[in-house]
Design a protein around this motif. Structure first.
Motif, PDB file in Angstrom:
ATOM      1  N   VAL A  33       0.840  -1.194   0.000  1.00  0.00           N
ATOM      2  CA  VAL A  33       0.000   0.000   0.000  1.00  0.00           C
ATOM      3  C   VAL A  33       0.884   1.257   0.000  1.00  0.00           C
ATOM      4  O   VAL A  33       0.566   2.253  -0.642  1.00  0.00           O
ATOM      5  CB  VAL A  33      -0.960   0.003   1.214  1.00  0.00           C
ATOM      6  CG1 VAL A  33      -1.835   1.236   1.223  1.00  0.00           C
ATOM      7  CG2 VAL A  33      -1.810  -1.261   1.231  1.00  0.00           C
ATOM      8  N   PHE A  34       1.995   1.189   0.707  1.00  0.00           N
ATOM      9  CA  PHE A  34       2.926   2.323   0.770  1.00  0.00           C
ATOM     10  C   PHE A  34       3.770   2.471  -0.499  1.00  0.00           C
ATOM     11  O   PHE A  34       4.204   3.580  -0.828  1.00  0.00           O
ATOM     12  CB  PHE A  34       3.886   2.154   1.958  1.00  0.00           C
ATOM     13  CG  PHE A  34       3.300   2.498   3.281  1.00  0.00           C
ATOM     14  CD1 PHE A  34       3.258   3.812   3.721  1.00  0.00           C
ATOM     15  CD2 PHE A  34       2.779   1.508   4.104  1.00  0.00           C
ATOM     16  CE1 PHE A  34       2.715   4.138   4.959  1.00  0.00           C
ATOM     17  CE2 PHE A  34       2.244   1.817   5.342  1.00  0.00           C
ATOM     18  CZ  PHE A  34       2.203   3.128   5.769  1.00  0.00           C
ATOM     19  N   LEU A  35       4.049   1.373  -1.171  1.00  0.00           N
ATOM     20  CA  LEU A  35       5.030   1.353  -2.273  1.00  0.00           C
ATOM     21  C   LEU A  35       4.816   2.440  -3.330  1.00  0.00           C
ATOM     22  O   LEU A  35       5.757   3.185  -3.630  1.00  0.00           O
ATOM     23  CB  LEU A  35       5.069  -0.040  -2.908  1.00  0.00           C
ATOM     24  CG  LEU A  35       6.094  -0.237  -4.026  1.00  0.00           C
ATOM     25  CD1 LEU A  35       7.512  -0.033  -3.510  1.00  0.00           C
ATOM     26  CD2 LEU A  35       5.946  -1.628  -4.628  1.00  0.00           C
ATOM     27  N   PRO A  36       3.627   2.586  -3.919  1.00  0.00           N
ATOM     28  CA  PRO A  36       3.487   3.617  -4.963  1.00  0.00           C
ATOM     29  C   PRO A  36       3.778   5.032  -4.463  1.00  0.00           C
ATOM     30  O   PRO A  36       4.429   5.823  -5.154  1.00  0.00           O
ATOM     31  CB  PRO A  36       2.022   3.488  -5.407  1.00  0.00           C
ATOM     32  CG  PRO A  36       1.564   2.163  -4.927  1.00  0.00           C
ATOM     33  CD  PRO A  36       2.393   1.829  -3.726  1.00  0.00           C
ATOM     34  N   THR A  37       3.319   5.339  -3.263  1.00  0.00           N
ATOM     35  CA  THR A  37       3.525   6.681  -2.712  1.00  0.00           C
ATOM     36  C   THR A  37       4.996   6.911  -2.384  1.00  0.00           C
ATOM     37  O   THR A  37       5.543   7.987  -2.679  1.00  0.00           O
ATOM     38  CB  THR A  37       2.659   6.878  -1.451  1.00  0.00           C
ATOM     39  OG1 THR A  37       1.304   6.654  -1.799  1.00  0.00           O
ATOM     40  CG2 THR A  37       2.810   8.275  -0.895  1.00  0.00           C
ATOM     41  N   GLY A  43      11.156   9.367  -4.983  1.00  0.00           N
ATOM     42  CA  GLY A  43      11.859   9.235  -6.250  1.00  0.00           C
ATOM     43  C   GLY A  43      12.739   7.992  -6.323  1.00  0.00           C
ATOM     44  O   GLY A  43      13.677   7.945  -7.111  1.00  0.00           O
ATOM     45  N   TRP A  44      12.425   7.001  -5.542  1.00  0.00           N
ATOM     46  CA  TRP A  44      13.208   5.770  -5.531  1.00  0.00           C
ATOM     47  C   TRP A  44      12.546   4.733  -6.434  1.00  0.00           C
ATOM     48  O   TRP A  44      11.338   4.734  -6.614  1.00  0.00           O
ATOM     49  CB  TRP A  44      13.319   5.196  -4.124  1.00  0.00           C
ATOM     50  CG  TRP A  44      13.951   6.101  -3.115  1.00  0.00           C
ATOM     51  CD1 TRP A  44      14.649   7.261  -3.361  1.00  0.00           C
ATOM     52  CD2 TRP A  44      13.940   5.953  -1.704  1.00  0.00           C
ATOM     53  NE1 TRP A  44      15.061   7.827  -2.193  1.00  0.00           N
ATOM     54  CE2 TRP A  44      14.646   7.036  -1.149  1.00  0.00           C
ATOM     55  CE3 TRP A  44      13.399   5.004  -0.851  1.00  0.00           C
ATOM     56  CZ2 TRP A  44      14.820   7.198   0.215  1.00  0.00           C
ATOM     57  CZ3 TRP A  44      13.579   5.149   0.516  1.00  0.00           C
ATOM     58  CH2 TRP A  44      14.294   6.248   1.036  1.00  0.00           C
ATOM     59  N   ARG A  45      13.358   3.842  -6.950  1.00  0.00           N
ATOM     60  CA  ARG A  45      12.839   2.756  -7.776  1.00  0.00           C
ATOM     61  C   ARG A  45      12.183   1.697  -6.893  1.00  0.00           C
ATOM     62  O   ARG A  45      12.501   1.567  -5.721  1.00  0.00           O
ATOM     63  CB  ARG A  45      13.961   2.119  -8.582  1.00  0.00           C
ATOM     64  CG  ARG A  45      14.551   3.059  -9.591  1.00  0.00           C
ATOM     65  CD  ARG A  45      15.650   2.397 -10.348  1.00  0.00           C
ATOM     66  NE  ARG A  45      16.147   3.340 -11.338  1.00  0.00           N
ATOM     67  CZ  ARG A  45      16.815   3.000 -12.400  1.00  0.00           C
ATOM     68  NH1 ARG A  45      17.112   1.739 -12.614  1.00  0.00           N
ATOM     69  NH2 ARG A  45      17.209   3.909 -13.243  1.00  0.00           N
TER      70      ARG A  45
END
Length: 190
Positions: A33-37, A43-45
Motif C-alpha cells: 500500500v505504501f510502495l506507490p507513494t 523518487g526511488w525505484r
C-alpha cells in the motif's frame, strides 16, 4: 448444590494472541500500500524499496529462533512487549526516512526484529501451552488476527496516506503496533 464453572483464562490468551497478530500484520503486510507513494514522493525505484522489504523478511526469519529462546527464557509477556515497542519504534522511525539506507535500517532491520518477537512465536507458543484439548482450533482462532489485520489495515493505511501522507500513516502504524501488542502482552498474556 450446583457447581459453578470458573471462566477459563485460556480464552483470554487466545484473544491476546489474536490482538498481537492483528496489529503486527499492520507493520508487515501493508508495504504494497505504501510502495506507490514512497516511489513517487521519494523518487526511488521499486527495486530500492523492495530490497528493504526483502531485508525485513530475512531478518524476521533469522529472529524467529531468538523469539523462541526469549519466550522460553523471559516469558511471552516480556517478549511480546519488547517486540511491540521495538517494532513500533521501527515503524515510527520509518516515517522519518530520507535515504534508502534509512529505510533498510528502520523497515528492514528494526521493525522486523520487533515484530518477530511480538508476532507468531511467542503468541502461538503461549496459546499452545494453555490448551491440551482443542489446541489446533485455539491456535487457528488466534491466527485469524493476521488475516483480519490485513483486511482492516490495508484500506485504513490507504485512507491515512490519501488524507495525511505516508509519514503520518507510518507513525499511526507504529503507535498502533506498540500500544496494541503491548496491551495484549502486558495486560493479558501470562
Amino acid at each position: 448444590m450446583a457447581i459453578k464453572k470458573r471462566f477459563f483464562y485460556g480464552y483470554v490468551i487466545v484473544f491476546a494472541a489474536w490482538l498481537a497478530m492483528f496489529v503486527c500484520t499492520a507493520g508487515v503486510d501493508t508495504f504494497s500500500v505504501f510502495l506507490p507513494t514512497l516511489r513517487e514522493e521519494l523518487g526511488w525505484r521499486s527495486g530500492t524499496l523492495s530490497l528493504g522489504y526483502t531485508i525485513g523478511i530475512v531478518v524476521a526469519a533469522l529472529m524467529s529462533p531468538v523469539a523462541g529462546i526469549l519466550t522460553d527464557k523471559i516469558g511471552p509477556r516480556r517478549t511480546v512487549i519488547m517486540g511491540a515497542i521495538v517494532g513500533g519504534v521501527g515503524l515510527c522511525l520509518t516515517s522519518q526516512i530520507s535515504q534508502p539506507w534509512h529505510f533498510y535500517l528502520t523497515y528492514g532491520l528494526i521493525t522486523p526484529m520487533g515484530i518477530s518477537l511480538a508476532y507468531m512465536v511467542a503468541t502461538v507458543a503461549t496459546v499452545r501451552r494453555w490448551f491440551m484439548k482443542r489446541a489446533a482450533l485455539m491456535v487457528s482462532l488466534a491466527m485469524t488476527g493476521s488475516g483480519l489485520g490485513i483486511v482492516v489495515f490495508a484500506p485504513l493505511v490507504y485512507s491515512l496516506i490519501s488524507s495525511y501522507g505516508w509519514r503520518t500513516a507510518y507513525l499511526v502504524l507504529g503507535i498502533t503496533l506498540a500500544v496494541g501488542a503491548s496491551i495484549g502482552g502486558a495486560l493479558l498474556i501470562k
